[in-house]
Motif scaffolding. Structure first.
Motif, short mmCIF file in Angstrom:
data_model
loop_
_atom_site.label_atom_id
_atom_site.label_comp_id
_atom_site.label_asym_id
_atom_site.label_seq_id
_atom_site.Cartn_x
_atom_site.Cartn_y
_atom_site.Cartn_z
N ALA A 65 -22.20 -7.00 39.21
CA ALA A 65 -21.29 -5.87 39.37
C ALA A 65 -20.56 -5.55 38.07
O ALA A 65 -20.03 -4.44 37.91
N THR A 66 -20.52 -6.49 37.13
CA THR A 66 -19.83 -6.26 35.86
C THR A 66 -20.77 -5.71 34.79
O THR A 66 -20.32 -5.38 33.69
N TRP A 96 -26.87 -7.18 31.56
CA TRP A 96 -25.76 -7.98 31.04
C TRP A 96 -25.69 -7.83 29.53
O TRP A 96 -26.64 -8.13 28.82
N GLU A 99 -23.22 -14.04 35.87
CA GLU A 99 -23.36 -14.42 37.27
C GLU A 99 -22.91 -13.32 38.22
O GLU A 99 -23.03 -13.47 39.44
N ASN A 100 -22.38 -12.22 37.68
CA ASN A 100 -21.85 -11.15 38.52
C ASN A 100 -22.43 -9.81 38.08
O ASN A 100 -21.87 -9.14 37.20
N GLN A 119 -18.11 -8.89 30.85
CA GLN A 119 -19.32 -8.93 31.67
C GLN A 119 -19.71 -10.37 31.95
O GLN A 119 -19.75 -11.19 31.03
N ASP A 120 -20.00 -10.64 33.21
CA ASP A 120 -20.31 -11.99 33.66
C ASP A 120 -21.79 -12.07 34.04
O ASP A 120 -22.25 -11.30 34.89
#
Length: 733
Positions: A253-254, A240, A250-251, A247-248
């Motif tokens: 994928a980002t 991250w 919590e995600n 960019q998250d």
């Protein structure tokens, strides 16, 4: 009353002691200071101290420092030898065969083989599956069988041209959830109940291999070293980037792949399944501005002696769950000369190796209870030569050393060389290892180390990396000097805290590439099966030319006129994280000079991150192995624009009018942001981005709501290079 009840009611010896000395301890801790203490620590650990006999008020104050711990990297000396360490880089090239292997994980770019999950021979075929990372990775770039590099066809069969011919088939998985199995392996083994389609390896990056034996006459030629040992070059964990609003946390994928040491440290502390598993909302978010600044420092461009530049601090390495997470933490700290401190509320303070005065605090005579300082070292601890060690991809991702630092007069006095090694095994750039080595060498040259016993009034210094001593009575020889807080821990019996210090060199950030960069490490000749050497890239540089850019590549001269050097490049990300196709350019008439071959490509895509490799073509047209991949951003305009001028803000009934003017230079974009007075430009909210020319004024309106707001205006050139600072204005609505 039972004997049991009577016995349990009798105070212990410790209770007697603490009750007897309660007031003595309280006076010792709190005397001599009217300092204000950070309220963030006050409610912590109160119960701990009240059980020792302190009042609730005193216990709350003592609890303020109980969680304090500050540490720096251990790269030199006996402590570094005793500290846990990740595997050596060369250990990653051989797959482990264990009944229950440890899981692997990694960051940056590494050569890894992992551990066998399957090793089964059926008829003429050998089937193997290797787990290389217990998390998703970005990509697999290159393949080796033993030390022979191979390339793959579309179905995974290796290309001919090596001893293995086409008798080996290789597959890979990146660790998606859910993942897919290896059909060629499961179809052969599922009927025997050995390996079925349920063996997917969700979230586990892995390799699959099928080897087919030859007849008796050719078997020794096809597999001269026995069953092939497969290893790969992989771009590992996605991290991250808290500077990127897209960019998250919590995600995943980002997230994006990175070599930035600060981003990797944050990932290891909070998101790595095999790391410290801290809550990022407590560890990172309260001090997000600090982490963003340190990530920017890691990305700063350092000029090179031959031209071009490289990032200040990059980090690449792997570890296994056999080791405590602290082993990797120390390796990351060593890669960036880092310092990390856990605050009482769980927030992590992190500072990389670049001195900034805002991180400097002061200790006075009133803050110091006692000290033990050594102003020299014993002969057996003397160091008059420091040898930086790092991982060098050009020799197959193995440990190498750079030019050393030495003190010749000290060697003459000692009568011999007293050498120590500095271990930077998660560093892969030899110039970076030299810069880190110089910082540690200058610290060693100070020869001033020791401990300071600090009262609670000096708590701010416990949470600072650099401390200025204003103590003419307690420490007259260090009065006015700056020391580095190498480690701080709470110590009740010593009056508050014990701080390990080392004198800070005044010129630690000075760096002259032409003088101090040194020479690249020696690289033993490496050839392919046809005897063609593998090039060693010494320098890759983006060279602007008007509105276009080309790439300059410098390789070590092989001293063989029959070889034709060839360069190829591609977009590192052509979309969705997938690299673009390779584009080659040959240089049939190179002119070696000074032991190097200097080449310049045709025009390349502007303002894009490129992968660059080099190879040699023999007189018969055969290609040798490609070099280690180098990365460069093809920046058209590397010159930072000037800071915007004439910035104003005006409030009219809740609507703020913001205006700023571009400098008279290469400014192409103005970026406006709004935030609180406690935020930085990076963390503030974007409210507008405009294409501009020199001296152009932009005016916009904003309705931020009630409060005191700070507005910024930054500039960027056509290549996205930002201005050194931003114009700003504060207004109350």
């Amino acid at each position: 009353m039972s004997l049991k009840v009577g016995y349990e009611s009798v105070p212990t010896e410790a209770d007697h002691y603490f009750e007897q000395h309660r007031w003595e301890w309280q006076d010792r801790f709190l005397r001599g200071s009217t300092a204000l203490y950070d309220p963030i620590f006050t409610p912590l650990f109160t119960s701990l101290f009240t059980t020792l006999g302190f009042s609730a008020t005193t216990a709350a104050l003592l609890g303020a420092g109980a969680a304090a711990i500050a540490t720096t990297a251990l790269a030199i000396g006996i402590q570094a030898l005793l500290a846990p360490r990740p595997p050596k880089p060369e250990d990653g090239k051989v797959p482990k065969m264990q009944s229950v292997p440890y899981r692997w994980w990694g960051v940056g770019r590494n050569r890894v083989a992992g551990a066998y999950m399957l090793w089964e021979a059926v008829g003429k075929k050998l089937f193997a599956v290797q787990a290389i990372a217990g998390h998703r990775i970005k990509s697999i770039n290159r393949y080796w069988l033993h030390d022979d590099e191979v390339t793959l066809q579309g179905d995974g069969t290796i290309n001919s041209g090596t001893n293995y011919n086409t008798n080996v088939q290789i597959f890979s998985r990146l660790g998606l959830v859910p993942e897919t199995d290896y059909p060629a392996i499961t179809s052969a083994l599922s009927g025997q109940g050995v390996w079925s389609s349920n063996h997917r390896g969700d979230g586990q990056a892995s390799l699959g291999m099928i080897c087919t034996s030859s007849n008796a006459e050719k078997q020794q030629k096809r597999f001269p070293y026995g069953p092939p040992q497969l290893s790969v070059e992989a771009d590992m964990a996605l991290c991250w980037d808290f500077r990127d609003p897209l960019q998250d946390p919590e995600n995943p994928a980002t997230w994006q792949w990175t070599r930035n040491a600060a981003l990797i440290m944050a990932w290891h502390q909070c998101f790595n399944e095999f790391g410290h598993k801290r809550d990022y909302t407590r560890a990172i978010l309260p001090v997000l501005d600090m982490w963003q600044e340190e990530a920017d420092v890691c990305d700063e461009l350092v000029p090179l002696a031959g031209g071009g530049n490289e990032r200040r601090y990059e980090c690449n390495g792997f570890d296994t769950t056999e080791n405590d997470p602290k082993a990797a933490t120390n390796a990351i700290l060593a890669s960036c000369d880092g310092w990390i401190c856990e605050r009482g509320d769980g927030a992590l303070l992190f500072i990389v190796g670049k001195f900034r005065e805002k991180y400097l605090t002061t200790l006075t005579d009133a803050d110091i209870v006692g000290h033990q300082i050594e102003y020299d070292v014993l002969f057996e601890d003397e160091c008059n030569r420091l040898i930086p060690k790092f991982c060098y991809p050009a020799i197959g991702y193995a440990t190498s050393d750079t030019d050393f630092f030495e003190d010749t007069p000290a060697q003459l006095i000692a009568g011999r060389v007293l050498a120590q090694e500095a271990n930077y095994q998660w560093v892969q750039q030899w110039r970076q290892a030299r810069r880190l080595g110089k910082r540690d060498w200058l610290r060693l040259q100070q020869k001033v180390t020791g401990q300071i016993n600090v009262r609670l009034s000096g708590i701010n210094s416990v949470y600072s990396r650099w401390v200025k001593l204003e103590a003419p009575k307690m420490l007259p020889r260090l009065d006015g000097a700056i020391v580095e807080n190498r480690k701080s821990v709470l110590s009740l019996l010593q009056g508050g805290f014990v701080m390990d210090i080392m004198k800070h060199p005044p010129n630690i950030d000075a760096w002259s590439p032409s003088i101090e960069e040194g020479s690249p490490p020696a690289t033993p000749p490496r050839t392919d099966a046809g005897g063609i050497p593998t090039p060693v890239i010494n320098l890759v540089q983006a060279k602007p030319n008007g509105n276009s850019v080309y790439i300059r590549v410098v390789i070590i001269d092989p001293d063989d006129e029959t070889l034709i050097p060839v360069i190829r490049y591609r977009l590192a990300n052509a979309g969705s994280g997938t690299p673009g196709p390779w584009i080659e350019q040959r240089f049939p008439n190179p002119v070696p000079a000074g032991g190097f071959i200097d080449m310049s490509t045709n025009v390349v895509p502007s303002n894009q991150l490129l992968d660059v490799q080099a190879s040699f073509i023999a007189s018969d047209g055969d290609y040798g192995n490609w070099s280690v991949t180098a990365n460069v951003t093809a920046t058209v305009d590397p010159t930072a624009p000037g800071v915007p001028v004439n910035m104003t803000t005006a409030n009219a009934s809740g609507t703020v009018t913001v205006s700023a003017k571009a400098a008279n230079d290469n400014t192409r974009y103005l970026i406006f942001k709004r935030g609180t007075t406690g935020q930085t430009f990076t963390a503030a909210t974007l409210i507008g981005q405009y294409n501009v020319t020199a001296n152009q004024t932009i005016t916009l309106t904003d309705t931020p709501g009630t409060g005191t707001w700070k507005y910024w205006c930054g500039a960027e050139n056509i290549s996205g290079v930002p201005s050194s600072t931003q114009a700003s204005s504060t207004i109350t609505v």
